[in-house]
Design a protein around this motif. Structure first.
Motif: not given
Ligand code: SPV
Ligand code: MG
Length: 299
Positions: A288-294, A285-286
């Motif tokens: 995935l969050e990083e990838k969303y941010k990018k 999940e964490a």
């Protein structure tokens, strides 16, 4: 990336002996891997037992295949599938080899009994054998069907189980080697390893030898190595351990006032969360969050 069959071949080449442990489902296969065994044995006895049916060709090929595939899905170490008699004639063997190899199973074992077979260690069981020629036909079919040379066809000789004597066992093993088997599994129901040692010391073949020291469980690993045995399969101890542990726990559970009384004797939820990789969900999940941010998405 290496295939599981390649991994098994490399292990065989690099170690004096492979320690292979039986499993009955994905969880027990994972536990086998976690403690450091070289490979998993998806045995017909254990898989039949967890379905509470006899080890007597009762389950179908698909059911055994599904059980072995579930082990492959969760393990990095190779899985060796016990395919009993090959579930029929050469055409059935051809079909199963295609199915098992493409599922990532590293090796299959087929035995020279007549279908339906019964467990080899059953006292007074029926252990009639196929003719040498008919079993050779199954080995040829298996070899024709395999896609990669590393995938192993283990030919299991049941002559000693059937009481046909050492000469017959050796003659069959030689014929199976000539037909293209990749290893010979020699099985014995004796309570000492002498008969197995006599076989390996006199057959003079080139294939790796596989043994299943269930009845002759006193044999030491060094003795197996001295006799140049290359794989030892501890086929059913995990199943029997599970059966013993569940029975013991149930007998306590039915008597106690509250479950806290048995808490220390069973695995914790935490142990099981680790096994089923629950914590990876949070890490994923964490990430995935990083990838969303990018990518510029707001959380
Ligand atoms: C198994 O584990 O299913 C085997 C070994 O085939 S034995 O039970 O000894 O036949
Ligand atoms: Mg079996």
């Amino acid at each position: 990336m290496k295939t599981n069959a390649e991994i098994l071949r490399e292990l065989l080449d690099s170690k004096p002996i492979l320690k292979i442990c039986g499993a009955y489902d994905a969880m027990s296969a994972k536990l086998v891997e976690n403690v450091g065994f070289d490979a998993v044995w998806a045995g017909s006895f254990a898989i039949s037992a967890i379905n509470a049916v006899p080890d007597a060709s009762i389950l179908t090929m698909t059911e055994f295949f599904d059980a072995a595939s579930k082990m492959v899905n969760v393990c990095k170490i190779p899985v060796i599938a016990d395919c009993d008699t090959g579930y029929g004639g050469p055409n059935n063997v051809r079909h199963l080899v295609k199915k098992y190899e493409s599922a990532g199973i590293a090796a299959i074992s087929i035995e020279d009994k007549i279908f339906p077979k019964q467990n080899s260690l059953l006292e007074n069981g029926t252990h009639a054998l196929l003719s040498e020629k008919d079993f050779v036909g199954k080995i040829i079919a298996a070899n024709d069907a395999k896609q990669n040379k590393e995938f192993m066809i283990i030919a299991r000789v049941e002559a000693l189980i059937a009481g046909l004597g050492m000469d017959n066992a050796i003659k069959r093993a030689r014929a199976y080697e000539k037909a293209g088997a990749d290893a010979i599994l020699i099985h014995s129901k004796k309570h000492t390893p002498e008969e197995i040692f006599e076989f390996v010391d006199s057959w003079n073949g080139n294939l790796p030898i596989v043994v299943v020291p269930t009845n002759y469980g006193t044999v030491k690993i060094d003795e197996l190595i001295q006799h140049k045995i290359k794989m030892t399969i501890y086929a059913n101890q995990t199943l029997r351990a599970a059966h013993a542990a569940i029975t013991r726990t149930l007998n306590e559970m039915i008597k106690v006032e509250s479950m806290s009384e048995i808490k220390e004797k069973i695995s914790s939820m935490e142990d099981i969360f680790q096994l089923q990789e629950m914590y990876d969900l949070q890490t994923n999940e964490a990430a995935l969050e990083e990838k969303y941010k990018k990518l510029g998405y707001e959380s």
